[in-house]
Design a protein around this motif. Sequence first.
Motif, PDB file in Angstrom:
ATOM      1  N   TRP A 155      17.792  -6.181  -8.350  1.00 19.21           N
ATOM      2  CA  TRP A 155      18.561  -4.974  -8.051  1.00 19.21           C
ATOM      3  C   TRP A 155      19.228  -4.551  -9.360  1.00 19.21           C
ATOM      4  O   TRP A 155      20.380  -4.871  -9.636  1.00 19.21           O
ATOM      5  CB  TRP A 155      19.603  -5.165  -6.956  1.00 19.21           C
ATOM      6  CG  TRP A 155      20.100  -3.823  -6.457  1.00 19.21           C
ATOM      7  CD1 TRP A 155      20.647  -2.812  -7.194  1.00 19.21           C
ATOM      8  CD2 TRP A 155      20.049  -3.330  -5.110  1.00 19.21           C
ATOM      9  NE1 TRP A 155      20.940  -1.723  -6.415  1.00 19.21           N
ATOM     10  CE2 TRP A 155      20.579  -2.020  -5.117  1.00 19.21           C
ATOM     11  CE3 TRP A 155      19.609  -3.867  -3.906  1.00 19.21           C
ATOM     12  CZ2 TRP A 155      20.693  -1.244  -3.955  1.00 19.21           C
ATOM     13  CZ3 TRP A 155      19.720  -3.094  -2.760  1.00 19.21           C
ATOM     14  CH2 TRP A 155      20.255  -1.803  -2.785  1.00 19.21           C
ATOM     15  N   GLU A 185      27.530  -8.555  -3.066  1.00 22.85           N
ATOM     16  CA  GLU A 185      27.680  -7.377  -2.218  1.00 22.85           C
ATOM     17  C   GLU A 185      26.390  -6.566  -2.111  1.00 22.85           C
ATOM     18  O   GLU A 185      26.095  -5.992  -1.067  1.00 22.85           O
ATOM     19  CB  GLU A 185      28.806  -6.491  -2.767  1.00 22.85           C
ATOM     20  CG  GLU A 185      29.364  -5.487  -1.768  1.00 22.85           C
ATOM     21  CD  GLU A 185      28.460  -4.289  -1.536  1.00 22.85           C
ATOM     22  OE1 GLU A 185      28.473  -3.736  -0.412  1.00 22.85           O
ATOM     23  OE2 GLU A 185      27.730  -3.890  -2.474  1.00 22.85           O
ATOM     24  N   GLN A 186      25.599  -6.521  -3.172  1.00 20.75           N
ATOM     25  CA  GLN A 186      24.432  -5.637  -3.209  1.00 20.75           C
ATOM     26  C   GLN A 186      23.114  -6.404  -3.345  1.00 20.75           C
ATOM     27  O   GLN A 186      22.195  -6.224  -2.547  1.00 20.75           O
ATOM     28  CB  GLN A 186      24.591  -4.660  -4.381  1.00 20.75           C
ATOM     29  CG  GLN A 186      23.576  -3.551  -4.448  1.00 20.75           C
ATOM     30  CD  GLN A 186      23.896  -2.600  -5.594  1.00 20.75           C
ATOM     31  OE1 GLN A 186      23.884  -2.990  -6.765  1.00 20.75           O
ATOM     32  NE2 GLN A 186      24.200  -1.357  -5.264  1.00 20.75           N
ATOM     33  N   TYR A 197      35.661  -3.085  -4.760  1.00 21.27           N
ATOM     34  CA  TYR A 197      34.402  -3.542  -5.346  1.00 21.27           C
ATOM     35  C   TYR A 197      34.618  -4.354  -6.625  1.00 21.27           C
ATOM     36  O   TYR A 197      33.801  -5.201  -6.980  1.00 21.27           O
ATOM     37  CB  TYR A 197      33.507  -2.336  -5.650  1.00 21.27           C
ATOM     38  CG  TYR A 197      32.030  -2.656  -5.573  1.00 21.27           C
ATOM     39  CD1 TYR A 197      31.277  -2.288  -4.466  1.00 21.27           C
ATOM     40  CD2 TYR A 197      31.384  -3.347  -6.593  1.00 21.27           C
ATOM     41  CE1 TYR A 197      29.926  -2.592  -4.378  1.00 21.27           C
ATOM     42  CE2 TYR A 197      30.039  -3.656  -6.512  1.00 21.27           C
ATOM     43  CZ  TYR A 197      29.315  -3.284  -5.404  1.00 21.27           C
ATOM     44  OH  TYR A 197      27.982  -3.605  -5.320  1.00 21.27           O
ATOM     45  N   HIS A 245      28.847  -7.923  -7.519  1.00 20.26           N
ATOM     46  CA  HIS A 245      27.713  -7.155  -6.989  1.00 20.26           C
ATOM     47  C   HIS A 245      26.492  -8.016  -6.709  1.00 20.26           C
ATOM     48  O   HIS A 245      25.620  -7.615  -5.929  1.00 20.26           O
ATOM     49  CB  HIS A 245      27.365  -5.978  -7.905  1.00 20.26           C
ATOM     50  CG  HIS A 245      26.917  -6.335  -9.291  1.00 20.26           C
ATOM     51  ND1 HIS A 245      25.597  -6.331  -9.667  1.00 20.26           N
ATOM     52  CD2 HIS A 245      27.617  -6.687 -10.402  1.00 20.26           C
ATOM     53  CE1 HIS A 245      25.504  -6.656 -10.949  1.00 20.26           C
ATOM     54  NE2 HIS A 245      26.714  -6.881 -11.420  1.00 20.26           N
TER      55      HIS A 245
END
Length: 456
Positions: free
Chosen positions: A207, A244-245, A232, A241
């Motif tokens: 990602w 989270e992502q 965030y 991240h």
Amino acid sequence: MNTPTTTPAAATSRRQFIGTTAAASALTVAQSAWAAGSDEIKIGLIGCGGRGTGAAGQALSTNQQGITLHAVADAFKEKADGALSNLRNKVPDKVKVDDSRIFAGTDAYKKVIDCCDLVILTTPPGFRPYHFEAAVNAGKNIFMEKPVAVDAPGVRKVLEMAKVADEKNLKVVVGLQRRYQNCYKDALTQVKEQGIIGDIVSGQVYWNGGGIWFRDKRPDQSELMYQINNWYFFTWLCGDHINEQHIHNIDVANWFIGGHPVSAAGMGGRMQRVDKKFGQIYDHHYVEYTYENGVRVNSQCRHQSGVSNAVREEFTGTKGKIYLDNSGRCYANDHKGNTIWKYRPGGKDGGAAKGGAKKLDPDPYQTEHDTLQAAIRENKPLNNAYYGAESTMTAIMGRMATYSGKELKWEDVLNSKVQHMPNIITPESEPPVKPDADGWYPIAIPGKDIPGAPVV
């Protein structure tokens, strides 16, 4: 926003984790959890940001009858109002929220849980274990976004409460929507049942994209509420991240390989995200995960502008290689480069290569809610919390490896006592991290013990 009502889960071994995720407990409640004798399912939204508003819209767009939005909650009143305005425009006939059921504040989630049958948990991830605990204890069905925690104690709490959810016959869906996407499900069948690429020997998951929003501190905001609003960028709220992502891609690796890694080593840092306003998180992580069968997966995630982007997964097997992409462009080649399989959305040739899956296949975000509500109505077992916790822990292990610069073992990180998210948060609480005199927040540095930024 969280007040725990049970003691922390006991330390968990890798074998116990696998055993827990392998099979659900016996169902002990004959009727699904919604208003007994009623055809109505009252939905409550907890966390009214963009993802929460989107999830609520999807929950109200199923083909089920009697689905209504009954209450909303957010730490910030203006966000609750904004979500309601959006949803009233989209699905006006299904929004049944009067002013008495618009709740704001750090304990607002309790009021929604009290008056609804199905709750949507979409606050910053640090709160997720505590909100999940409260909803399960109250006997509510649950949709919760990924990740389900930001640290190992939070993951253990989710695993503990997942068992209770099974005992109460509750239905739980976690927002790892690739598991509900046709091209991924078809690809898994090709790999696991048809064996088109042979045994998986390695993988790459990515990602790599641009940055994320930033919200300036308002003059009237406390440090705590500023951090919650700008969640965030703080490990205790987001988990970085990679958690989270990038968890989406990491989850695909666990899913296709059939388990979690046994170790991880990696590196990361901040190259573009160098301003003090960006809190604690890195802008890039690279992790090498090793699985029990010797398979290694290389994981990349990046928040940088002006560079190449990639959001996809690839797995190499003894007979070929499969390429996965949530646009629907999924295919497999043999080791000579010949195409041996290509996903065809809606059964149409060539559609995937043109992004046709987006038009021809069901929206996986919608399918999550269709599946959850059907399971409630039909009283079918459904609990994604186990694999949601496993993939969250995998992402957290990757972050711990990049923050520490050390090779880490699954048993050690799962049983870690490092807790970023406090047990109790009230409006009067001090945040667990604070800026120094120059405005800098504690940032993990590999090989060093940084006060305020514990790693392992």
